[in-house]
Scaffold this motif. Sequence first.
Motif, PDB file in Angstrom:
ATOM      1  N   LEU A   1     -38.405  -8.038   9.798  1.00  0.00           N
ATOM      2  CA  LEU A   1     -39.863  -7.963   9.773  1.00  0.00           C
ATOM      3  C   LEU A   1     -40.309  -8.114   8.320  1.00  0.00           C
ATOM      4  CD1 LEU A   1     -42.383  -7.485  11.531  1.00  0.00           C
ATOM      5  CD2 LEU A   1     -42.123  -5.038  11.075  1.00  0.00           C
ATOM      6  N   SER A   2     -40.472  -9.360   7.883  1.00  0.00           N
ATOM      7  CA  SER A   2     -40.754  -9.624   6.475  1.00  0.00           C
ATOM      8  C   SER A   2     -41.466 -10.955   6.317  1.00  0.00           C
ATOM      9  CB  SER A   2     -39.454  -9.634   5.666  1.00  0.00           C
ATOM     10  OG  SER A   2     -38.621 -10.708   6.088  1.00  0.00           O
ATOM     11  N   ILE A   3     -42.043 -11.157   5.133  1.00  0.00           N
ATOM     12  CA  ILE A   3     -42.708 -12.417   4.816  1.00  0.00           C
ATOM     13  C   ILE A   3     -41.712 -13.560   4.807  1.00  0.00           C
ATOM     14  CG2 ILE A   3     -43.853 -13.684   2.964  1.00  0.00           C
ATOM     15  CD1 ILE A   3     -45.798 -11.983   4.326  1.00  0.00           C
ATOM     16  N   ARG A   4     -40.539 -13.342   4.242  1.00  0.00           N
ATOM     17  CA  ARG A   4     -39.565 -14.436   4.143  1.00  0.00           C
ATOM     18  C   ARG A   4     -39.114 -14.915   5.517  1.00  0.00           C
ATOM     19  NH1 ARG A   4     -34.750 -12.994   0.717  1.00  0.00           N
ATOM     20  NH2 ARG A   4     -36.097 -11.534  -0.349  1.00  0.00           N
ATOM     21  N   ALA A   5     -39.043 -14.017   6.480  1.00  0.00           N
ATOM     22  CA  ALA A   5     -38.688 -14.441   7.833  1.00  0.00           C
ATOM     23  C   ALA A   5     -39.791 -15.304   8.431  1.00  0.00           C
ATOM     24  CB  ALA A   5     -38.422 -13.220   8.710  1.00  0.00           C
ATOM     25  N   ALA A   6     -41.052 -14.974   8.132  1.00  0.00           N
ATOM     26  CA  ALA A   6     -42.171 -15.776   8.645  1.00  0.00           C
ATOM     27  C   ALA A   6     -42.175 -17.178   8.047  1.00  0.00           C
ATOM     28  CB  ALA A   6     -43.492 -15.079   8.342  1.00  0.00           C
ATOM     29  N   LEU A   7     -41.497 -17.369   6.918  1.00  0.00           N
ATOM     30  CA  LEU A   7     -41.437 -18.682   6.276  1.00  0.00           C
ATOM     31  C   LEU A   7     -40.140 -19.416   6.582  1.00  0.00           C
ATOM     32  CD1 LEU A   7     -42.938 -17.809   2.774  1.00  0.00           C
ATOM     33  CD2 LEU A   7     -44.092 -18.737   4.783  1.00  0.00           C
ATOM     34  N   TYR A   8     -39.310 -18.853   7.445  1.00  0.00           N
ATOM     35  CA  TYR A   8     -38.029 -19.481   7.747  1.00  0.00           C
ATOM     36  C   TYR A   8     -38.160 -20.897   8.310  1.00  0.00           C
ATOM     37  CZ  TYR A   8     -33.445 -20.234   9.868  1.00  0.00           C
ATOM     38  OH  TYR A   8     -32.235 -20.777  10.235  1.00  0.00           O
ATOM     39  N   PRO A   9     -39.137 -21.192   9.200  1.00  0.00           N
ATOM     40  CA  PRO A   9     -39.267 -22.577   9.679  1.00  0.00           C
ATOM     41  C   PRO A   9     -39.531 -23.588   8.573  1.00  0.00           C
ATOM     42  CG  PRO A   9     -40.439 -21.094  11.128  1.00  0.00           C
ATOM     43  CD  PRO A   9     -40.019 -20.285   9.942  1.00  0.00           C
ATOM     44  N   LEU A  10     -40.090 -23.146   7.451  1.00  0.00           N
ATOM     45  CA  LEU A  10     -40.340 -24.064   6.335  1.00  0.00           C
ATOM     46  C   LEU A  10     -39.193 -24.102   5.341  1.00  0.00           C
ATOM     47  CD1 LEU A  10     -44.075 -23.463   5.328  1.00  0.00           C
ATOM     48  CD2 LEU A  10     -43.125 -25.354   6.649  1.00  0.00           C
ATOM     49  N   LEU A  11     -38.595 -22.950   5.067  1.00  0.00           N
ATOM     50  CA  LEU A  11     -37.617 -22.851   3.980  1.00  0.00           C
ATOM     51  C   LEU A  11     -36.176 -22.845   4.451  1.00  0.00           C
ATOM     52  CD1 LEU A  11     -39.411 -20.135   1.806  1.00  0.00           C
ATOM     53  CD2 LEU A  11     -39.647 -22.619   1.700  1.00  0.00           C
TER      54      LEU A  11
END
Length: 738
Positions: free
Chosen positions: A228-238
């Motif tokens: 539950l983190s910001i980096r997980a929310a950006l996984y489809p991009l990064l």
Amino acid sequence: MANHPPDDKQPTVSSSAEPSTPASRSPFERSRFGGSQRKPNRASDDAPVSRSDLSKGLAELVEQPKAQVNWAILLISSSIILAFSLWTMLMPEGARVAMKIMVDWIGANLGWYYVLTMALIIGFVVWVALSKEGGVRLGPDHSRPQYKLGTWVAMLFAAGVGIDLLFFSVTGPVVNYLQPPTGEGASAGALQDAVVWTMFHYGIAGWSVYALLGMAMGYFAYRWDMPLSIRAALYPLLGKRARGPLGDGISIVALVGTVFGVATTMGIGVVLLNVGFARIFGLEQGLILQIALVGGAVVLTIVATTSGVDRGIRWISELNLWSAVAMMIYILVAGQTAFLLGALVENIGQFLVTLPSRMLRTLVYEPNSSQWMSGWTLFFWAFWLAWGPFVGVFLARISRGRTLREFVIAAITVPVLCDFIIVSFFGNSALFEVLAGNNEFAQLAATNPEQGWYALLDTFPGAMVLICLATFSGLLFYLTSANSGAMVMSNFSATIPNPAEDGPKWLRIFWALLTAMLTIAMLLAGGVVTMEYATLIFALPVTIIAYLVMASFHKALRMERAEREGLVLRRASQAPSGGHLPARSWKQRLAQMLAYPTLREVSQFLERTVRPALDDIAVEFRREGYEVERANVANATGIEGPLIRVTLDELRAFHYQVSIVETPVPTFSGKMSIDTDVYYRLEVFTQTGSGGYDLMGLTKQQVIDDVLERYEAHLAFLALSAQTDTPSVLTPPVASSD
């Protein structure tokens, strides 16, 4: 990957057979997907291009299965905050002047950017709620909310509303009446807009930021088992890069912005509570009392946050809501009732009518407008952006099982309406005093807001009772923000695979202390004004995170749409019953409706019918040259259910799992069970959750038919994904045959 058994826990898988060697595709598949010409083209660090890739998120984002502190994030972010705190403590005047210069530059050159960013965020979350993907849940398809609606709404409201609302609910309307951004002060036009401007600043914009970050983080955490983190929310991009320095940098930006947002709320809170405690207990107002209040709040925050969401924070949230309701009822009944109710209706109507024009208003044609924009609209937009990551995490934490539509609509309506009531009742009560000729109060509210707020309370009958109630309510607003903030800060500075867990208790205590230190530093450097400057500056990089989250979440929702559309692209003649459940005789249907099988009966049927059916299908797939996994997955009943997974190279694998689900016996059935309150079902699960139907009572052939129907639907889904040329939607493009 969201192929959870009904207990929503990670399954324990034991393989019952080794997968076979992959072979060439059948002519049917080659015609749809390019056959052997398709080659995997995703490097290990590339962004995901399919839902199958999203299922790898947990493995690629987390190195250790247990929660651990991310020392890089902790040390860098705490060093930034500590350095800023020491700077403002040792050089308060220099720090204030330097920040004032930066804020003036932002107001003059980047005001349009903040305004446009907030407008796009509102448009995005509304689009998500109204789109077909609004029915997607924050979790597997079969997940359901953890909290009752009333408790959930109370926690939404308490987490996203701070004591600053009380502070600005009086000074905002008074200042914008006397010194409006446009037109003549103390005029009829200024009076009509005075409260509406404050409602605008505390309205849909801030809650849209919370909704954006909350639903994005909750979606990837609960539907795809990521942290539950910001980096997980950006996984489809990064992709895997979200775990490295790039992901750490994004987390540091979000964490630092969060700390400044919470510190600003704490600073405004102690400035306001300082007056209340002095009035109630006869203490001397000033910096010493403010620092003492910060220290006391830290102690209470530590006690509450270490007890977790389900105890301390939940209890304070509900108490906070009821105290606010009591305060509003008191003001309404003891004050100018008819005037307040009429003003509330007119204010809401004016807000709704003027929202589109206000949303994109930069005041570029007004001379010297940048100072007003910086002090009001831009400050609040920066404030919500700084608060966004921490409130978003907390809202996601309490919203597992809610649909995206339910989450967004609740977030931008119920708490916003509560904000409107508070702002309208306080603001119009203040304006009533100003219109009655109380110039002393008007001057006090404009120049010394904390004194003006309590001066307004003095005008009501039984003023001391109201002052005590308002101070207690303000304290609860203050504590809920501080409690939630400390918990989320610890989560941001740690790697926590399980979204249901929080950071270590010592880490929450550390962040509570560091935030208190920053609050005291900004009080020394100039109080509320300095806090506004710092918030506006440090929220600027958070806007970049907001854009990245929108792009990442939009990509994931396009994957959801492609899967949904692919499931209906199968020929009706190939569906045995036009639905997911194979055709049954009327006796089978009646027997299933009247029976409430025990765990033993379901287990026997599983062993005698379902498991042999899946074994036979696995053998046949292997005979045709497919790579097949036949495994057994345990759930809460302790009985392993069969799983069959057919690998399709870089395409999303076919997943069919049968699990035992405990279900309450209905109270409206024609035949009641007298032995037990529960019975058991054999439900089919795909990668996105339960199919919602029961295999109990079918024949072996009917179970096989159901597997084949599901497989045919999966092929139709992949056929749709192969029709696109872009690799960023669902799958890599079909390779050329050259």
